[in-house]
Design a protein around this motif. Structure first.
Motif, short mmCIF file in Angstrom:
data_model
loop_
_atom_site.label_atom_id
_atom_site.label_comp_id
_atom_site.label_asym_id
_atom_site.label_seq_id
_atom_site.Cartn_x
_atom_site.Cartn_y
_atom_site.Cartn_z
N ALA A 150 -88.02 120.99 -13.69
CA ALA A 150 -88.07 120.88 -15.15
C ALA A 150 -89.08 119.84 -15.64
O ALA A 150 -89.90 120.14 -16.53
CB ALA A 150 -86.68 120.57 -15.69
N PRO A 151 -89.10 118.59 -15.12
CA PRO A 151 -90.08 117.61 -15.63
C PRO A 151 -91.52 118.04 -15.40
O PRO A 151 -92.37 117.85 -16.28
CB PRO A 151 -89.74 116.34 -14.83
N GLN A 152 -91.80 118.61 -14.24
CA GLN A 152 -93.17 119.04 -13.95
C GLN A 152 -93.61 120.17 -14.87
O GLN A 152 -94.74 120.19 -15.37
CB GLN A 152 -93.28 119.48 -12.48
N ILE A 153 -92.71 121.14 -15.12
CA ILE A 153 -93.05 122.27 -15.98
C ILE A 153 -93.32 121.81 -17.41
O ILE A 153 -94.31 122.21 -18.03
CB ILE A 153 -91.91 123.32 -15.94
N ILE A 154 -92.46 120.97 -17.93
CA ILE A 154 -92.64 120.48 -19.31
C ILE A 154 -93.89 119.63 -19.42
O ILE A 154 -94.64 119.71 -20.41
CB ILE A 154 -91.40 119.70 -19.76
N GLN A 155 -94.15 118.81 -18.42
CA GLN A 155 -95.34 117.96 -18.46
C GLN A 155 -96.61 118.80 -18.48
O GLN A 155 -97.56 118.50 -19.22
CB GLN A 155 -95.35 117.01 -17.26
N ILE A 156 -96.64 119.85 -17.67
CA ILE A 156 -97.83 120.71 -17.62
C ILE A 156 -98.03 121.43 -18.95
O ILE A 156 -99.15 121.52 -19.46
CB ILE A 156 -97.69 121.73 -16.48
N LEU A 157 -96.97 121.90 -19.54
CA LEU A 157 -97.07 122.72 -20.75
C LEU A 157 -97.33 121.91 -22.01
O LEU A 157 -98.11 122.32 -22.87
CB LEU A 157 -95.78 123.54 -20.93
N HIS A 165 -94.57 111.00 -22.77
CA HIS A 165 -93.81 111.13 -21.52
C HIS A 165 -92.31 111.04 -21.79
O HIS A 165 -91.52 111.68 -21.10
CB HIS A 165 -94.24 110.04 -20.54
N HIS A 166 -91.93 110.26 -22.80
CA HIS A 166 -90.52 110.19 -23.19
C HIS A 166 -90.02 111.56 -23.66
O HIS A 166 -88.91 111.97 -23.33
CB HIS A 166 -90.34 109.15 -24.30
N ASP A 167 -90.85 112.25 -24.43
CA ASP A 167 -90.48 113.60 -24.88
C ASP A 167 -90.36 114.55 -23.70
O ASP A 167 -89.49 115.43 -23.68
CB ASP A 167 -91.53 114.13 -25.86
N THR A 168 -91.22 114.39 -22.71
CA THR A 168 -91.14 115.23 -21.52
C THR A 168 -89.81 115.04 -20.80
O THR A 168 -89.13 116.01 -20.43
CB THR A 168 -92.30 114.90 -20.55
N GLN A 169 -89.41 113.80 -20.61
CA GLN A 169 -88.16 113.52 -19.91
C GLN A 169 -86.95 114.03 -20.70
O GLN A 169 -86.01 114.62 -20.13
CB GLN A 169 -88.02 112.01 -19.65
N ALA A 170 -86.97 113.83 -22.02
CA ALA A 170 -85.85 114.29 -22.85
C ALA A 170 -85.75 115.81 -22.86
O ALA A 170 -84.66 116.38 -22.72
CB ALA A 170 -86.01 113.76 -24.28
N THR A 171 -86.89 116.48 -23.00
CA THR A 171 -86.90 117.95 -23.02
C THR A 171 -86.49 118.51 -21.68
O THR A 171 -85.73 119.49 -21.60
CB THR A 171 -88.29 118.46 -23.42
N ALA A 172 -86.98 117.92 -20.59
CA ALA A 172 -86.63 118.41 -19.25
C ALA A 172 -85.14 118.26 -18.98
O ALA A 172 -84.52 119.15 -18.38
CB ALA A 172 -87.44 117.65 -18.21
#
Length: 340
Positions: A150-157, A165-172
């Motif tokens: 999940a974190p890798q997919i959200i970060q890429i997209l 990066h905080h949004d990435t962690q929360a969304t993942a």
């Protein structure tokens, strides 16, 4: 933002225009009416309350299902800024495995409908059980990948611009909770089709979806104060899983005599394989700093672990998959040679 909305509107209109010529050629807009005909004969083919009664169960089923999004947004409105965005991003990405798995049921839906209309219950039963097995396999494999990476997919997209990066962690994190309900979403879509293939309307899918919506509302209202967006996502998973369980048990006793216990055991084995693959990806994902490389390797690691676990458990859907792929390849090759 207006450009994105306009793109969706134009795309939807083009989808209709592409299908319209074939619709007119094969179906048309109904029989032509003779002007001199009696008024009762002219009005016979117009929409009536009886016609609405035939599609009302489908309408209410769709409304109850789509109302889940409205409930989630209503509950998230009281949370800090960004909560609705995290829910929206997470839900859209997490549902991709479900959408891909339902393509199987969409393609075979005419076969089920034709068998039901012709009274071939045994043929319909075999087709429905095969669809459930293949759709469950596809969605659980995708769920393992989505949750594990999940974190890798959200970060890429999304991690660019104002998306931090905080949004990435929360969304993942929210996406991982949403992933728990992907199997339920897939089964609801697959199981509702046989209900609506019968010659008379049935309200059972709408009632089952209404019960799931009620669970979603009650659980979400209770959990949002404790766990915020995670509580809302968990309530979504609980509600859709409730609806899927009701549809699965109701299908075997009301519409198609599927072997509910065997289907449940089969899905359970696939779920264990998905859990092992998900755990492997969850552990292995952070070991590679580059998110793109990590996700790419995950697309190999997760299916390998999923298949190995399924083979060890002798899950029929996985052990028979190579033979099914071989048969499909052979059929495509024969059709290609015939076309040449």
């Amino acid at each position: 933002m207006r450009a994105a909305a306009a793109g969706v509107a134009v795309g939807g209109a083009l989808m209709v225009l592409v299908q319209l010529p074939a619709f007119i050629r094969n179906v048309g807009f109904g029989p032509s009416r003779v002007k001199a005909a009696h008024r009762r004969e002219r009005d016979r083919d117009r929409p009536t309350l009886m016609a609405f009664g035939l599609i009302a169960p489908v309408i209410f089923f769709a409304v109850f299902r789509q109302s889940q999004v409205l409930v989630e947004r209503f509950l998230a409105a009281s949370l800090p800024p960004g909560a609705i965005s995290h829910l929206n991003y997470a839900q859209k990405v997490a549902q991709m495995p479900m959408v891909l798995s339902l393509m199987i049921c969409t393609v075979t839906f005419p076969v089920v409908a034709q068998a039901m209309a012709g009274g071939e219950r045994e043929k319909a039963r075999r087709r429905v059980e095969q669809d459930l097995a293949l759709a469950s396999l596809a969605v659980l494999l995708g769920t393992a990948l989505v949750i594990g990476y999940a974190p890798q997919i959200i970060q890429i997209l999304f991690e660019r611009g104002a998306f931090t990066h905080h949004d990435t962690q929360a969304t993942a994190s929210v996406m991982r909770v949403y992933g728990l309900g992907l199997l339920g979403h897939c089964l609801v879509g697959a199981l509702s089709r046989p209900f609506f293939s019968t010659d008379r309307p049935t309200w059972f899918p709408a009632l089952a979806m209404g019960a799931g919506l009620l669970v979603n509302i009650v659980a979400g209202a209770f959990a949002v104060g404790w766990w915020g967006t995670y509580g809302i996502a968990a309530a979504n998973a609980a509600g859709i899983t409730t609806a899927a369980a009701l549809l699965l048990t109701g299908l075997g006793s009301r519409i198609v005599p599927i072997q509910v216990r065997r289907v449940a055991v089969s899905i359970g084995r696939l779920a264990v394989a998905a859990f092992a693959a998900c755990a492997t990806g969850w552990i292995a994902g952070p070991m590679i700093p580059d998110p793109l490389l990590s996700a790419a390797l995950g697309c190999l690691l997760v299916p390998a672990m999923f298949g190995a676990t399924g083979m060890a458990m002798r899950a029929l859907e996985i052990t028979a998959l190579p033979e099914q792929i071989s048969q499909l390849t052979s059929q495509l090759t024969q059709r290609f040679r015939h076309a040449r």
